[in-house]
Write an enzyme that holds these catalytic residues in place. Sequence first.
Site, PDB file in Angstrom:
ATOM      1  N   CYS A  13       0.846  -1.192   0.000  1.00 28.08           N
ATOM      2  CA  CYS A  13       0.000   0.000   0.000  1.00 28.08           C
ATOM      3  C   CYS A  13       0.887   1.248   0.000  1.00 28.08           C
ATOM      4  CB  CYS A  13      -0.926   0.083   1.198  1.00 28.08           C
ATOM      5  SG  CYS A  13      -1.917  -1.384   1.459  1.00 28.08           S
TER       6      CYS A  13
ATOM      7  N   ARG B 187       3.189  -0.037  -5.219  1.00 27.15           N
ATOM      8  CA  ARG B 187       2.971  -0.710  -3.933  1.00 27.15           C
ATOM      9  C   ARG B 187       1.603  -1.376  -3.845  1.00 27.15           C
ATOM     10  NH1 ARG B 187       6.842   2.092  -0.219  1.00 27.15           N
ATOM     11  NH2 ARG B 187       5.831   1.060   1.514  1.00 27.15           N
TER      12      ARG B 187
ATOM     13  N   TRP C 166      -3.086  -2.493  -1.567  1.00 28.09           N
ATOM     14  CA  TRP C 166      -2.892  -3.887  -1.954  1.00 28.09           C
ATOM     15  C   TRP C 166      -3.584  -4.691  -0.871  1.00 28.09           C
ATOM     16  CZ3 TRP C 166      -0.411  -8.256   0.114  1.00 28.09           C
ATOM     17  CH2 TRP C 166      -0.272  -9.329  -0.776  1.00 28.09           C
TER      18      TRP C 166
ATOM     19  N   ASN D 291      -0.669   1.250   6.232  1.00 31.13           N
ATOM     20  CA  ASN D 291       0.125   0.292   5.480  1.00 31.13           C
ATOM     21  C   ASN D 291       0.645  -0.724   6.481  1.00 31.13           C
ATOM     22  OD1 ASN D 291       1.829  -0.980   3.744  1.00 31.13           O
ATOM     23  ND2 ASN D 291       3.334   0.675   3.630  1.00 31.13           N
ATOM     24  N   GLY D 292       0.448  -2.026   6.233  1.00 34.37           N
ATOM     25  CA  GLY D 292       0.909  -3.042   7.176  1.00 34.37           C
ATOM     26  C   GLY D 292      -0.232  -3.965   7.557  1.00 34.37           C
TER      27      GLY D 292
ATOM     28  N   GLU E 206      13.738 -18.461 -12.364  1.00 35.44           N
ATOM     29  CA  GLU E 206      13.382 -17.073 -12.662  1.00 35.44           C
ATOM     30  C   GLU E 206      12.493 -17.013 -13.907  1.00 35.44           C
ATOM     31  OE1 GLU E 206      13.290 -14.373 -11.251  1.00 35.44           O
ATOM     32  OE2 GLU E 206      13.274 -12.840 -12.800  1.00 35.44           O
TER      33      GLU E 206
ATOM     34  N   LYS F 135       8.685 -15.539 -14.023  1.00 38.98           N
ATOM     35  CA  LYS F 135       8.256 -14.486 -14.957  1.00 38.98           C
ATOM     36  C   LYS F 135       7.004 -14.922 -15.700  1.00 38.98           C
ATOM     37  CE  LYS F 135       9.949 -11.785 -13.716  1.00 38.98           C
ATOM     38  NZ  LYS F 135      11.048 -11.592 -12.799  1.00 38.98           N
TER      39      LYS F 135
ATOM     40  N   GLU G   3       3.926 -15.055 -13.419  1.00 36.51           N
ATOM     41  CA  GLU G   3       3.591 -13.727 -12.907  1.00 36.51           C
ATOM     42  C   GLU G   3       2.801 -12.895 -13.917  1.00 36.51           C
ATOM     43  OE1 GLU G   3       7.244 -11.729 -11.967  1.00 36.51           O
ATOM     44  OE2 GLU G   3       6.368 -10.679 -10.277  1.00 36.51           O
TER      45      GLU G   3
ATOM     46  N   HIS H 168      12.892 -38.151 -11.038  1.00 34.89           N
ATOM     47  CA  HIS H 168      12.436 -38.403  -9.671  1.00 34.89           C
ATOM     48  C   HIS H 168      10.984 -37.961  -9.477  1.00 34.89           C
ATOM     49  CE1 HIS H 168      16.459 -39.589  -8.592  1.00 34.89           C
ATOM     50  NE2 HIS H 168      16.916 -38.488  -9.171  1.00 34.89           N
TER      51      HIS H 168
ATOM     52  N   LYS I 270       4.490  -4.128  -6.717  1.00 37.54           N
ATOM     53  CA  LYS I 270       5.927  -4.063  -6.997  1.00 37.54           C
ATOM     54  C   LYS I 270       6.745  -4.248  -5.714  1.00 37.54           C
ATOM     55  CE  LYS I 270       9.558  -3.259  -9.522  1.00 37.54           C
ATOM     56  NZ  LYS I 270      10.010  -4.447 -10.268  1.00 37.54           N
TER      57      LYS I 270
HETATM   58  O1  M6R Z   1      12.226  -5.492  -3.960  1.00 39.81           O
HETATM   59  P1  M6R Z   1      12.669  -6.909  -3.795  1.00 39.81           P
HETATM   60  O2  M6R Z   1      13.720  -7.319  -4.742  1.00 39.81           O
HETATM   61  O3  M6R Z   1      13.052  -7.229  -2.375  1.00 39.81           O
HETATM   62  O4  M6R Z   1      11.378  -7.783  -4.115  1.00 39.81           O
HETATM   63  C1  M6R Z   1      11.372  -9.156  -3.948  1.00 39.81           C
HETATM   64  C2  M6R Z   1      10.220  -9.783  -4.698  1.00 39.81           C
HETATM   65  O5  M6R Z   1       9.006  -9.314  -4.203  1.00 39.81           O
HETATM   66  C3  M6R Z   1      10.284  -9.503  -6.199  1.00 39.81           C
HETATM   67  O6  M6R Z   1      11.487  -9.920  -6.737  1.00 39.81           O
HETATM   68  C4  M6R Z   1       9.138 -10.220  -6.925  1.00 39.81           C
HETATM   69  O7  M6R Z   1       9.331 -11.602  -6.838  1.00 39.81           O
HETATM   70  C5  M6R Z   1       9.062  -9.760  -8.383  1.00 39.81           C
HETATM   71  N1  M6R Z   1       7.720  -9.353  -8.677  1.00 39.81           N
HETATM   72  C6  M6R Z   1       9.406 -10.812  -9.357  1.00 39.81           C
HETATM   73  O8  M6R Z   1       9.307 -10.366 -10.670  1.00 39.81           O
END
Ligand code: M6R
Length: 609
Positions: A2, A27, A75, A100-101, A483, A487, A490, A506, A604
Amino acid sequence: MCGIVGAVAQRDVVEILVEGLRRLEYRGYDSAGVAVVNNAGELQRVRRLGKVQALTDALSETPTPGGTGIAHTRWATHGEPSERNAHPHLSNNDLAVVHNGIIENHAALRRRLEEAGYRFDSDTDTEVIAHLVHYNRQNTASLLEAMQATAQELEGAYGTVLLDRADPERLVVARSGSPLVIGLGIGENFIASDQLALLPVTRRFIFLEEGDVAEITRSDVRIFDKSGAPVEREIHESTASYDAGDKGPYRHYMLKEIYEQPQAVANTLEGRLSETGVLDETFGNGATELFKQVKHVQIVACGTSYHSAMVARYWLECFGGVSCNVEIASEFRYRKSYVQPNSLVVTISQSGETADTLAALRLAKDLGYLGSLAICNVAGSSLVRESDLAFMTRAGAEIGVASTKAFTTQLVGLAMLVLAIGKYNGLSEDEQHGMVLALKNLPGKLDETLELASQIEELAEEFADKHHSLFLGRGEQYPIAMEGALKLKEISYIHAEAYAAGELKHGPLALIDADMPIIVVAPNNDLLEKLKSNVEEVRARGGILYVFADSEAHFESDATMRVINLPHTRWLAPILYTIPLQLLSYYVAIIKGTDVDQPRNLAKSVTVE
Ligand code: M6R
């Protein structure tokens, strides 16, 4: 997560608040809202489900002028994304609150407040703050004291801002576990959860510390620590820039950020390398003395940053001459762990505000590591401020929720860390020289790899109707497979899993059929022949393969295998092989028509645990 913005000024602040929210949308973007005390002395609130643009549209229909106001982009944690759960929340039309929190004891507080006659209009934990402050206000001399009393009763994390209809010349704010920064103006003052929100109005900031409660008026800021004692906090002049800019010729920020990688990597390297190594000052004052003693590295991070940590483990143990453990921050922070002798703790984070990573750092400091190093993209972030050493990736602002250039520049930072530690642990000058050369050549190789985009775009067509996918890699390419899978899920919402290719037999082999695309990252390294055997295991079971391979690895396209060749590279291959996987997920998402830059349910910066 947030985003919070607040302002006390003589002028109308709504434009400032909304611009602040736009900058904080990374956020969270489930809903947005604003509350001001208007000229008639009433609390006026406008909230909308969805992005800040929906709020902007509503405000243009219902002008809501006011000199003191608070605003929020959400959020959702407690309560679905909806207008009734959007902040600000009110108590008795007297008090407006943004938060926020997470308030962990919200259920017990809610029961108590309901018994005291308060009616709840939302499913959020935040609303208990509004009513509890309102309740405590009856027995205290000021809003500030009511907030201090409330802080004694709240469990969990909060950054919160309160606006009182009866006293509209002041905001009261409190920080415990969620960052807040005060922006100092001339005859006006501001509050936000990130300085980025306030850069259009000020460059002078005070970062509140844990447990601080503060009162902000147009002409004054008074801060009290967690014991209630008045304190002075340092004023920082910020040099931060907000260069979200426009997307230029690109359709999305994510694509722009993918293409910015050669330059971001070049920027991250600039002025930090000699012919034969990394310049000592790269990691900050005291780094040399610390690195000389390091025999073990513990890395903690989340998400994409965790994947870069996993690559670093291979590198540190292969070239750096030290042992290395890597752990997801949310796990590390809640278990008892053993601190190896002469251990450096490294945190990795794009934002520097990820709640779990920050908590892991704080725990590590208590546990007695030799020192702490943050690898981070945001100067002045909590992680950077609280670490002994910092390496700033120079990726520039990353706006797309899916991390791209932050990841590759983190890997560059980690590669430099390997050189910096390795030179005290047996890495020869010749080896260092070769590695430095490879780093210097990296931006050029990245440019070459980006030229594969049109081939990858074509390939993406074959994924659009798929529901599942498997990513395979071995050694330091296994985290790259992870990774790539992250991606894809996501931004395209296709289920994607990553496996170390040796694990196939396995269990996961049972999943293989013609509807399950298998993506393989295959540079020409010591594990290539092993990987080729794994590829054959898949082929023998009717799997359709998409192989990103080294031109010297001799994979050939045929009916069951599509091969795309990458430029030849050795130790920095994980950085290069990330690019096609980013492009693949981007083009698949485009075909599926998802919201690439702000995918559903995500934000983000993850500032709640
Ligand atoms: O700001 P940070 O690198 O600490 O964030 C960590 C994750 O939240 C961040 O990498 C998240 O997994 C991304 N959305 C991946 O694309």
